[in-house]
Design an enzyme around this catalytic site. Structure first.
Site, PDB file in Angstrom:
ATOM      1  N   ASN A 171       0.794  -1.235   0.000  1.00 26.14           N
ATOM      2  CA  ASN A 171       0.000   0.000   0.000  1.00 26.14           C
ATOM      3  C   ASN A 171       0.827   1.287   0.000  1.00 26.14           C
ATOM      4  O   ASN A 171       0.355   2.319  -0.479  1.00 26.14           O
ATOM      5  CB  ASN A 171      -1.044  -0.017   1.129  1.00 26.14           C
ATOM      6  CG  ASN A 171      -0.424  -0.163   2.493  1.00 26.14           C
ATOM      7  OD1 ASN A 171       0.729  -0.538   2.628  1.00 26.14           O
ATOM      8  ND2 ASN A 171      -1.199   0.121   3.525  1.00 26.14           N
ATOM      9  N   GLU A 266       5.780  -4.051  11.698  1.00 24.61           N
ATOM     10  CA  GLU A 266       4.584  -3.197  11.689  1.00 24.61           C
ATOM     11  C   GLU A 266       3.520  -3.994  10.983  1.00 24.61           C
ATOM     12  O   GLU A 266       3.590  -4.181   9.769  1.00 24.61           O
ATOM     13  CB  GLU A 266       4.822  -1.971  10.839  1.00 24.61           C
ATOM     14  CG  GLU A 266       5.813  -0.995  11.338  1.00 24.61           C
ATOM     15  CD  GLU A 266       5.738   0.261  10.480  1.00 24.61           C
ATOM     16  OE1 GLU A 266       5.896   0.159   9.259  1.00 24.61           O
ATOM     17  OE2 GLU A 266       5.505   1.326  11.036  1.00 24.61           O
ATOM     18  N   CYS A 300      -3.036   0.793   6.938  1.00 22.40           N
ATOM     19  CA  CYS A 300      -2.974   0.096   8.218  1.00 22.40           C
ATOM     20  C   CYS A 300      -3.710   0.895   9.274  1.00 22.40           C
ATOM     21  O   CYS A 300      -4.336   0.341  10.168  1.00 22.40           O
ATOM     22  CB  CYS A 300      -1.534  -0.146   8.630  1.00 22.40           C
ATOM     23  SG  CYS A 300      -0.542   1.334   8.709  1.00 22.40           S
TER      24      CYS A 300
HETATM   25  N1  LIG Z   1       1.477  -1.344  10.837  1.00 24.03           N
HETATM   26  C1  LIG Z   1       1.862  -0.723   9.742  1.00 24.03           C
HETATM   27  O1  LIG Z   1       2.668   0.171   9.778  1.00 24.03           O
HETATM   28  C2  LIG Z   1       1.327  -1.119   8.399  1.00 24.03           C
HETATM   29  C3  LIG Z   1       1.465  -0.234   7.329  1.00 24.03           C
HETATM   30  C4  LIG Z   1       0.951  -0.622   6.095  1.00 24.03           C
HETATM   31  C5  LIG Z   1       0.323  -1.853   5.948  1.00 24.03           C
HETATM   32  N2  LIG Z   1       0.202  -2.683   7.008  1.00 24.03           N
HETATM   33  C6  LIG Z   1      -0.488  -3.952   6.877  1.00 24.03           C
HETATM   34  O2  LIG Z   1      -0.068  -4.615   5.695  1.00 24.03           O
HETATM   35  C7  LIG Z   1      -1.117  -5.440   5.210  1.00 24.03           C
HETATM   36  C8  LIG Z   1      -1.323  -5.176   3.733  1.00 24.03           C
HETATM   37  O3  LIG Z   1      -0.129  -5.270   3.038  1.00 24.03           O
HETATM   38  P1  LIG Z   1       0.274  -6.587   2.205  1.00 24.03           P
HETATM   39  O4  LIG Z   1      -0.959  -7.242   1.670  1.00 24.03           O
HETATM   40  O5  LIG Z   1       1.346  -6.175   1.272  1.00 24.03           O
HETATM   41  O6  LIG Z   1       0.875  -7.499   3.375  1.00 24.03           O
HETATM   42  P2  LIG Z   1       1.594  -8.939   3.233  1.00 24.03           P
HETATM   43  O7  LIG Z   1       1.880  -9.366   4.627  1.00 24.03           O
HETATM   44  O8  LIG Z   1       0.823  -9.838   2.369  1.00 24.03           O
HETATM   45  O9  LIG Z   1       2.962  -8.637   2.471  1.00 24.03           O
HETATM   46  C9  LIG Z   1       3.915  -7.746   3.012  1.00 24.03           C
HETATM   47  C10 LIG Z   1       5.258  -8.021   2.361  1.00 24.03           C
HETATM   48  O10 LIG Z   1       5.724  -9.342   2.696  1.00 24.03           O
HETATM   49  C11 LIG Z   1       6.160 -10.013   1.534  1.00 24.03           C
HETATM   50  N3  LIG Z   1       6.078 -11.454   1.768  1.00 24.03           N
HETATM   51  C12 LIG Z   1       5.046 -12.303   1.587  1.00 24.03           C
HETATM   52  N4  LIG Z   1       5.378 -13.544   1.966  1.00 24.03           N
HETATM   53  C13 LIG Z   1       6.658 -13.498   2.406  1.00 24.03           C
HETATM   54  C14 LIG Z   1       7.555 -14.440   2.956  1.00 24.03           C
HETATM   55  N5  LIG Z   1       7.220 -15.702   3.145  1.00 24.03           N
HETATM   56  N6  LIG Z   1       8.779 -14.010   3.313  1.00 24.03           N
HETATM   57  C15 LIG Z   1       9.141 -12.726   3.160  1.00 24.03           C
HETATM   58  N7  LIG Z   1       8.334 -11.787   2.661  1.00 24.03           N
HETATM   59  C16 LIG Z   1       7.095 -12.161   2.282  1.00 24.03           C
HETATM   60  C17 LIG Z   1       5.249  -9.462   0.459  1.00 24.03           C
HETATM   61  O11 LIG Z   1       5.790  -9.688  -0.816  1.00 24.03           O
HETATM   62  C18 LIG Z   1       5.240  -7.987   0.840  1.00 24.03           C
HETATM   63  O12 LIG Z   1       6.423  -7.367   0.390  1.00 24.03           O
HETATM   64  C19 LIG Z   1      -2.336  -5.072   6.047  1.00 24.03           C
HETATM   65  O13 LIG Z   1      -2.535  -6.064   7.012  1.00 24.03           O
HETATM   66  C20 LIG Z   1      -1.949  -3.760   6.689  1.00 24.03           C
HETATM   67  O14 LIG Z   1      -2.620  -3.470   7.878  1.00 24.03           O
HETATM   68  C21 LIG Z   1       0.703  -2.336   8.230  1.00 24.03           C
END
Ligand SMILES: NC(=O)c1ccc[n+]([C@@H]2O[C@H](COP(=O)([O-])OP(=O)(O)OC[C@H]3O[C@@H](n4cnc5c(N)ncnc54)[C@H](O)[C@@H]3O)[C@@H](O)[C@H]2O)c1
Length: 498
Positions: A171, A266, A300
């Site tokens: 995002n 996060e 988030c």
């Molecule tokens: N707390 C915060 O600061 C914050 C900020 C933005 C988004 N978010 C959260 O992120 C989520 C949405 O984002 P998303 O769909 O990209 O999240 P996601 O967890 O699906 O993916 C996040 C990242 O992890 C990578 N990834 C996936 N599998 C992996 C693995 N096995 N090993 C290493 N990396 C891997 C993805 O390619 C991506 O780069 C929501 O839950 C949102 O709340 C949190």
């Protein structure tokens, strides 16, 4: 525009695939394979990136380690100077990077530009802040501890961790990447970036701005590929000295698998908005719209559940509905308020939550409407705790309203969540706001405003399943260092006389 002009070298014209960045150069993977990036609006492949191999990850780790050793010997002022240079290049080329964000993650065009500019500002801020906080250490003397004379001087400084692995979510693929890159670099670390698939091309453009700024080769790398192929391999790699991750539940799994390295996690949120009887309902409605529906709820810190006192619920719902009807819905290129969600699976997940709420009797304030990945904004009133949407994070333009008869009920709902990112409370009574804020088990509480991550130098942290550690410029820099003490042992005690 993307992939052209100064960005030409990041693109392989023979295969139409974007290259990955390692050892200071743009490369094509030996796998001969690519990963498609689907435009959420057209649902067709828009870009392709390299599917890197584990062998290539190993090489990146090696050059990253070697580069860090030299970088740690680079004066702090020079590191800061380079960050300022990268920030300026990033801001100068905001347009092509923003275009990628529009095509890869359907971010409204104006917001896409804002993300890049904000990222440049964050990089500069890190340069300034790093010079201040890393330029200072501590000096302790032994005679403050019982039984000791003043015969030991302890010099405490902050030193780099080594190789930092950065994994941002889709995002904010630029902003949440630089929020890891800049603190890591100013603190003397090297950095390996694994961007999200949706958002990878924007991230590659951003990395090229660091390349153009002249950072030494190997210091920054950007590896693209399938999570299943290189995800675990990267996070469990022995060459990694720190992981900074932002995303969903994947982060919980990574935390369990990662080795004994500092983690900054996060994760998701279910930010509650508690509304008291004396709240300014126009202000609340404006914040619910901004907090709940901007970037189609894919933030988030989006408002993800409204907990409103029954006596003002009708009036608030009416005000919010009036504003929902004014939200524009359509493609990101037209700067619509509501744009397609990132993927079909995400749209299906949101639909599942909506159908569950329908079956269990929620009041639909608007008709549920979906076309491909585009979901029209929807307020669900009279949501009950047995509905999934009362607890789960839709990450879409659908917002549940739960009517409460006591403030305690609202606090209880907020604290019963497995998430604890942010929350907000609306009341004109500051004393009540403080008491409620203190009772909410969240990393941050906003009083009379929707939750928000920025400004980027504020501490930002989640409790429970929402994360580990704290972000924000200063906290990230500190997190990416370790403490080193040097003790000078005097042959005899020495006391200063003035
Ligand atoms: N707390 C915060 O600061 C914050 C900020 C933005 C988004 N978010 C959260 O992120 C989520 C949405 O984002 P998303 O769909 O990209 O999240 P996601 O967890 O699906 O993916 C996040 C990242 O992890 C990578 N990834 C996936 N599998 C992996 C693995 N096995 N090993 C290493 N990396 C891997 C993805 O390619 C991506 O780069 C929501 O839950 C949102 O709340 C949190």
């Amino acid at each position: 525009m993307a992939g052209t002009c100064i960005f030409a070298e990041i693109y392989d014209e023979n295969t139409n695939v974007y290259k990955y960045y390692s050892d200071g150069a743009w490369n094509v993977s030996s796998s001969g394979k690519s990963v498609p990036i689907i435009n959420p609006t057209t649902r067709k492949t828009h870009y392709k990136v390299q599917a890197c191999t584990q062998e290539e990850v190993n090489k990146v780790m090696e050059s990253s380690k070697a580069a860090q050793k030299l970088w740690a010997k680079t004066p702090l002022w020079k590191r800061a100077e380079m960050l300022h240079k990268a920030a300026a290049i990033l801001k100068e080329h905001k347009a092509p990077i923003a275009e990628c964000l529009v095509k890869e993650i359907a971010k409204p065009a104006k917001d896409a530009v804002t993300e890049v500019v904000r990222s440049g500002d964050l990089v500069s801020y890190c340069g300034e802040e790093g010079v201040r906080i890393l330029g200072e250490g501590k000096f302790l003397t032994s005679d403050s501890f019982p039984g000791n004379e003043r015969s030991k001087y302890c010099l405490v400084s902050k030193v780099p961790l080594g190789v930092v692995l950065a994994i941002p979510p889709f995002n904010y693929p630029v902003n949440l990447a630089v929020s890891k890159i800049a603190p890591a670099l100013i603190a003397g670390n090297s950095l390996v970036l694994k961007p999200p698939t949706q958002g990878a091309v924007a991230a590659l453009h951003m990395v090229h701005c660091f390349h153009l700024a002249g950072f030494p080769k190997g210091l920054i790398s950007c590896i693209t590929g399938k999570g299943s192929e290189i995800g675990d391999f990267l996070t469990m790699h022995p060459g990694v000295n720190c992981i900074s991750f932002t995303g969903g539940d994947t982060g919980i799994a990574i935390s369990k698998k990662a080795g004994m390295v500092p983690l900054q996690m996060e994760l998701g949120g279910k930010d509650a908005c508690i509304v008291l009887e004396d709240a300014d309902l126009d202000l609340v409605a404006a914040n619910i719209i901004k907090g709940g529906f901007s970037y189609s709820g894919q933030r988030c810190t989006a408002v993800k559940v409204v907990l409103v006192m029954e006596s003002v619920a009708d009036a608030l719902v009416e005000k919010v509905n009036a504003k929902v009807s004014k939200l524009t819905v359509g493609p990101p290129e037209d700067n619509c308020d509501i744009t397609p969600v990132v993927s079909e699976s995400s749209a299906n997940f949101i639909e599942g939550l909506v159908m569950d709420a329908k079956q269990k009797g929620a009041t639909f304030c608007q008709e549920y409407k979906r076309d491909g990945n585009l979901i029209w904004p929807l307020l669900l009133d009279n949501v009950k705790p047995e509905m999934r949407i009362a607890w789960e994070e839709p990450f879409g333009p659908v917002l549940p309203v739960i009517r409460i008869s006591t403030v305690e009920q609202g606090i209880h709902h907020c604290n019963a969540s497995n998430f604890g990112l942010q929350g907000c409370v609306f009341t004109r009574d500051i004393n009540k706001a403080i008491l409620i804020g203190d009772a909410m088990e969240t990393g941050t509480v906003q009083i009379n405003s929707a939750p928000a991550r920025g400004p980027d130098h504020f501490p930002f942290q989640g409790l429970k399943d929402s994360g580990i550690g704290s972000q924000g410029v200063t906290n990230s820099i500190l997190m990416m260092t370790k403490i080193k003490s040097t003790v000078i042992n005097l042959p005899s005690p020495s006391y200063t006389m003035g």
